[in-house]
Design a protein around this motif. Structure first.
Motif, PDB file in Angstrom:
ATOM      1  N   THR A  50       2.905  -7.453  10.404  1.00  0.00           N
ATOM      2  CA  THR A  50       3.780  -8.248   9.367  1.00  0.00           C
ATOM      3  C   THR A  50       3.165  -9.638   9.438  1.00  0.00           C
ATOM      4  O   THR A  50       3.206 -10.112   7.887  1.00  0.00           O
ATOM      5  N   TYR A  51       1.804 -10.191   9.680  1.00  0.00           N
ATOM      6  CA  TYR A  51       1.561 -10.730   9.317  1.00  0.00           C
ATOM      7  C   TYR A  51      -0.402 -10.307   9.069  1.00  0.00           C
ATOM      8  O   TYR A  51      -0.605 -11.864   8.242  1.00  0.00           O
ATOM      9  N   ILE A  52      -0.383  -9.614   8.785  1.00  0.00           N
ATOM     10  CA  ILE A  52      -1.640  -9.170   8.726  1.00  0.00           C
ATOM     11  C   ILE A  52      -2.246  -8.525   7.160  1.00  0.00           C
ATOM     12  O   ILE A  52      -1.998  -8.242   5.691  1.00  0.00           O
ATOM     13  N   THR A  53      -1.730  -7.036   7.613  1.00  0.00           N
ATOM     14  CA  THR A  53      -1.744  -6.418   6.824  1.00  0.00           C
ATOM     15  C   THR A  53      -1.355  -6.058   5.321  1.00  0.00           C
ATOM     16  O   THR A  53      -1.880  -6.048   4.634  1.00  0.00           O
ATOM     17  N   PRO A  54       0.208  -6.930   4.916  1.00  0.00           N
ATOM     18  CA  PRO A  54       0.567  -6.965   3.768  1.00  0.00           C
ATOM     19  C   PRO A  54      -0.252  -7.523   2.690  1.00  0.00           C
ATOM     20  O   PRO A  54       0.028  -7.554   1.956  1.00  0.00           O
ATOM     21  N   PHE A  55      -0.254  -8.920   3.220  1.00  0.00           N
ATOM     22  CA  PHE A  55      -1.540  -9.265   2.197  1.00  0.00           C
ATOM     23  C   PHE A  55      -2.957  -8.776   2.353  1.00  0.00           C
ATOM     24  O   PHE A  55      -3.342 -10.516   1.937  1.00  0.00           O
ATOM     25  N   ILE A  56      -3.084  -8.366   3.047  1.00  0.00           N
ATOM     26  CA  ILE A  56      -4.401  -8.002   2.237  1.00  0.00           C
ATOM     27  C   ILE A  56      -5.204  -6.589   2.318  1.00  0.00           C
ATOM     28  O   ILE A  56      -4.153  -5.950   2.625  1.00  0.00           O
ATOM     29  N   LYS A  57      -6.488  -5.911   1.542  1.00  0.00           N
ATOM     30  CA  LYS A  57      -6.748  -3.917   1.184  1.00  0.00           C
ATOM     31  C   LYS A  57      -7.294  -4.356   2.705  1.00  0.00           C
ATOM     32  O   LYS A  57      -8.654  -4.536   2.900  1.00  0.00           O
ATOM     33  N   VAL A  58      -7.263  -2.688   2.825  1.00  0.00           N
ATOM     34  CA  VAL A  58      -7.592  -2.622   4.262  1.00  0.00           C
ATOM     35  C   VAL A  58      -7.664  -0.391   4.036  1.00  0.00           C
ATOM     36  O   VAL A  58      -6.645  -0.036   3.084  1.00  0.00           O
TER      37      VAL A  58
END
Length: 292
Positions: free
Chosen positions: A161-169
């Protein structure tokens, strides 16, 4: 008519091609000396000796120049080469110097990788938090989760919800104790359990040492017990630290002492190490207890 090396004929007579001669080994003046040749092209008998091959060769060999016709000079070039012993000694010295400097270079590289990736991780996580706030509102009002009751599914939901949608992993997976592990493109990794972030500059270290191979961060924007994390994003773990820099090193529970975390009562040792590096501009200080 006499010719002198590098000069014009003394009597201004027209230049002519003369047979080449070998400077006698007993003449120490070398090429810089005066070459005196007779008009007939023979060598001056008092100072030089003619090499028979030089006199017999035709104009084709003359065009090759002085060094092409003189075996004596070939011998000099051979004598100027390095011997096998000299080469081996040189290689040995190079090997000794490399053995002395290579470990230092490796330590410097590992230290620099740790510094760069720590700073990058700190920036990356807080960019994600800031972006998530645009969508979900002030982070201080995001739902809390009790660590002791959190499952992998709970942690995964929060991360998704708060991390992976906004960074590249690069990779997302379940790791030990129900934590979520994210591996990044630069080869680093983080273990997340909602408000605790354990960051590994190298995803798969050969050692598991807090303060050296992994570093502690915390996300506690609405926790009054963590004054240096309150109302902030992901920050170095400092617990209830009140600002005394000496305590970052000497605190009996969390201090960055370099001691092992496996002994009894040492489970929280070195948690303050991350804060020390951050306060030094994300550079590992000279008095840091670990060597890389």
């Amino acid at each position: 008519m006499k010719y002198r090396g590098g000069g014009a004929p003394e009597n201004n007579a027209p230049a002519r091609v003369l047979d080449l001669c070998i400077i006698n080994n007993s003449d120490k003046k070398g090429l810089g000396g005066i070459l005196e040749l007779t008009e007939a092209g023979s060598c001056h008998p008092e100072n030089y000796s003619c090499h028979p091959e030089a006199l017999a060769e035709g104009s084709e060999k003359r065009r090759k120049g002085f060094f092409g016709l003189c075996p004596q000079n070939d011998e000099k070039r051979k004598r100027a080469a390095f011997t096998m012993a000299e080469v081996l000694i040189t290689l040995g010295i190079i090997g000794i110097v490399a053995a002395m400097t290579l470990p230092v270079a490796i330590r410097h590289y590992n230290k620099r990788v740790t510094e760069v990736r720590l700073e990058h991780f700190y920036s990356l996580m807080n960019q994600a938090i800031t972006a998530a706030e645009v969508k979900y509102g002030d982070k201080a009002y995001w739902p809390e989760m009790k660590l002791e009751s959190a499952t992998y599914e709970d942690n995964l939901e929060w991360v998704d919800t708060y991390i992976t949608p906004f960074i590249k992993v690069l990779k997302k997976e379940k790791c030990s104790s129900g934590l979520v592990c994210l591996t990044f493109i630069n080869g680093s990794k983080v273990r997340i359990s909602r408000d605790n972030f354990s960051f590994y500059p190298k995803a798969n270290p050969t050692e598991n040492i807090r303060g050296k191979t992994y570093f502690e961060f915390i996300f506690a924007p609405n926790n009054e017990n963590f004054p240096y994390a309150k109302d902030k994003g992901v920050e170095p773990y400092v617990g209830s630290w009140r600002g005394d820099v000496n305590q970052l090193y000497k605190n009996s529970v969390y201090g960055c002492t370099g001691e092992s975390t496996t002994g009894e009562g040492n489970g929280n040792k070195n948690k303050y190490c991350t804060k020390i590096i951050q306060m030094n501009g994300w550079k590992i200080p000279d008095d840091y207890p670990f060597r890389f």
